[in-house]
Design a protein around this motif. Structure first.
Motif, PDB file in Angstrom:
ATOM      1  N   LEU A 121      56.858  -1.793-134.218  1.00  0.00           N
ATOM      2  CA  LEU A 121      55.887  -2.671-134.865  1.00  0.00           C
ATOM      3  C   LEU A 121      56.160  -2.773-136.359  1.00  0.00           C
ATOM      4  O   LEU A 121      56.179  -3.869-136.923  1.00  0.00           O
ATOM      5  CB  LEU A 121      54.464  -2.170-134.608  1.00  0.00           C
ATOM      6  N   ALA A 122      56.385  -1.646-137.005  1.00  0.00           N
ATOM      7  CA  ALA A 122      56.673  -1.657-138.445  1.00  0.00           C
ATOM      8  C   ALA A 122      57.945  -2.450-138.737  1.00  0.00           C
ATOM      9  O   ALA A 122      58.007  -3.211-139.711  1.00  0.00           O
ATOM     10  CB  ALA A 122      56.802  -0.229-138.965  1.00  0.00           C
ATOM     11  N   SER A 123      58.943  -2.294-137.883  1.00  0.00           N
ATOM     12  CA  SER A 123      60.196  -3.017-138.058  1.00  0.00           C
ATOM     13  C   SER A 123      59.987  -4.524-137.898  1.00  0.00           C
ATOM     14  O   SER A 123      60.507  -5.326-138.684  1.00  0.00           O
ATOM     15  CB  SER A 123      61.220  -2.499-137.046  1.00  0.00           C
ATOM     16  N   VAL A 124      59.217  -4.916-136.898  1.00  0.00           N
ATOM     17  CA  VAL A 124      58.917  -6.337-136.672  1.00  0.00           C
ATOM     18  C   VAL A 124      58.179  -6.916-137.867  1.00  0.00           C
ATOM     19  O   VAL A 124      58.507  -8.009-138.352  1.00  0.00           O
ATOM     20  CB  VAL A 124      58.104  -6.520-135.372  1.00  0.00           C
ATOM     21  N   ARG A 125      57.207  -6.185-138.353  1.00  0.00           N
ATOM     22  CA  ARG A 125      56.448  -6.685-139.513  1.00  0.00           C
ATOM     23  C   ARG A 125      57.340  -6.784-140.758  1.00  0.00           C
ATOM     24  O   ARG A 125      57.293  -7.776-141.480  1.00  0.00           O
ATOM     25  CB  ARG A 125      55.254  -5.786-139.799  1.00  0.00           C
ATOM     26  N   ARG A 126      58.160  -5.784-140.984  1.00  0.00           N
ATOM     27  CA  ARG A 126      58.990  -5.731-142.191  1.00  0.00           C
ATOM     28  C   ARG A 126      60.132  -6.752-142.160  1.00  0.00           C
ATOM     29  O   ARG A 126      60.408  -7.417-143.153  1.00  0.00           O
ATOM     30  CB  ARG A 126      59.543  -4.309-142.351  1.00  0.00           C
ATOM     31  N   HIS A 127      60.807  -6.864-141.031  1.00  0.00           N
ATOM     32  CA  HIS A 127      62.036  -7.665-140.984  1.00  0.00           C
ATOM     33  C   HIS A 127      61.859  -9.070-140.414  1.00  0.00           C
ATOM     34  O   HIS A 127      62.784  -9.870-140.493  1.00  0.00           O
ATOM     35  CB  HIS A 127      63.106  -6.928-140.184  1.00  0.00           C
TER      36      HIS A 127
END
Length: 175
Positions: A121-127
């Motif tokens: 989730l953090a990766s999806v939001r960040r990238h």
């Protein structure tokens, strides 16, 4: 139409095609690298676990799982074999005809997915999401969905719906 000369892309079209081409190669690599580094699970393994978590009884025929993951049957079979080795997935005879095979998400596999979910989730939001204005999400999702064929109609995540950590009912013991 056969004799019509091709129409070159205008600068905006060319910029879009090039940026989209970079994104479809780069974004999955970044998701994969972060999941591997932080959770020890590949994006392909995460995707298999996610689709199984969304399926009725956390069970899908191998051919259906391959289609939902946009992988070949042999590719998904290799991933399921790796996940079987960690007790995250079990391979069982298909209930409907007994000839094919189904993959079933185990409790350990669901726990594994729930543990990896915050990293993804953090990766999806960040990238990804940080680069798309909220007012453009629906249009972008619809455009990409038309191009890619969209999610299966019974996907647990709709454009407007939340997509939290999976936690579906226990698989039934009987077919």
């Amino acid at each position: 139409m056969e004799n019509e000369a091709p129409v070159p892309l205008d600068p905006a079209e060319e910029a879009f095609v090039r940026a989209f081409g970079r994104a479809i190669l780069t974004v999955p690599r970044v998701f994969d690298a972060e999941l591997l580094r932080e959770q020890g699970i590949s994006l392909s393994e995460y995707t298999v676990l996610r689709h199984l978590s969304e399926a009725p009884d956390r069970r899908l025929r191998m051919t259906e799982l391959a289609a939902r993951c946009t992988l070949s049957l042999s590719g998904v079979s290799r991933i399921v074999s790796r996940l079987e080795g960690t007790a995250a997935v079990e391979r069982v005879r298909a209930c409907d005809d007994g000839r094919g095979w189904s993959a079933v998400l185990t409790d350990a596999g669901l726990t594994r997915l729930e543990t990896a979910w915050p990293t993804h989730l953090a990766s999806v939001r960040r990238h990804l999401l940080a680069h798309v204005a909220p007012e453009h999400l629906r249009t972008f999702a619809e455009a990409v969905g038309r191009f890619a064929g969209g999610e299966p109609p019974d996907s647990a995540c709709a454009v407007d719906g939340p997509c939290g950590p999976p936690g579906y009912d226990e698989p039934s013991s009987a077919c």
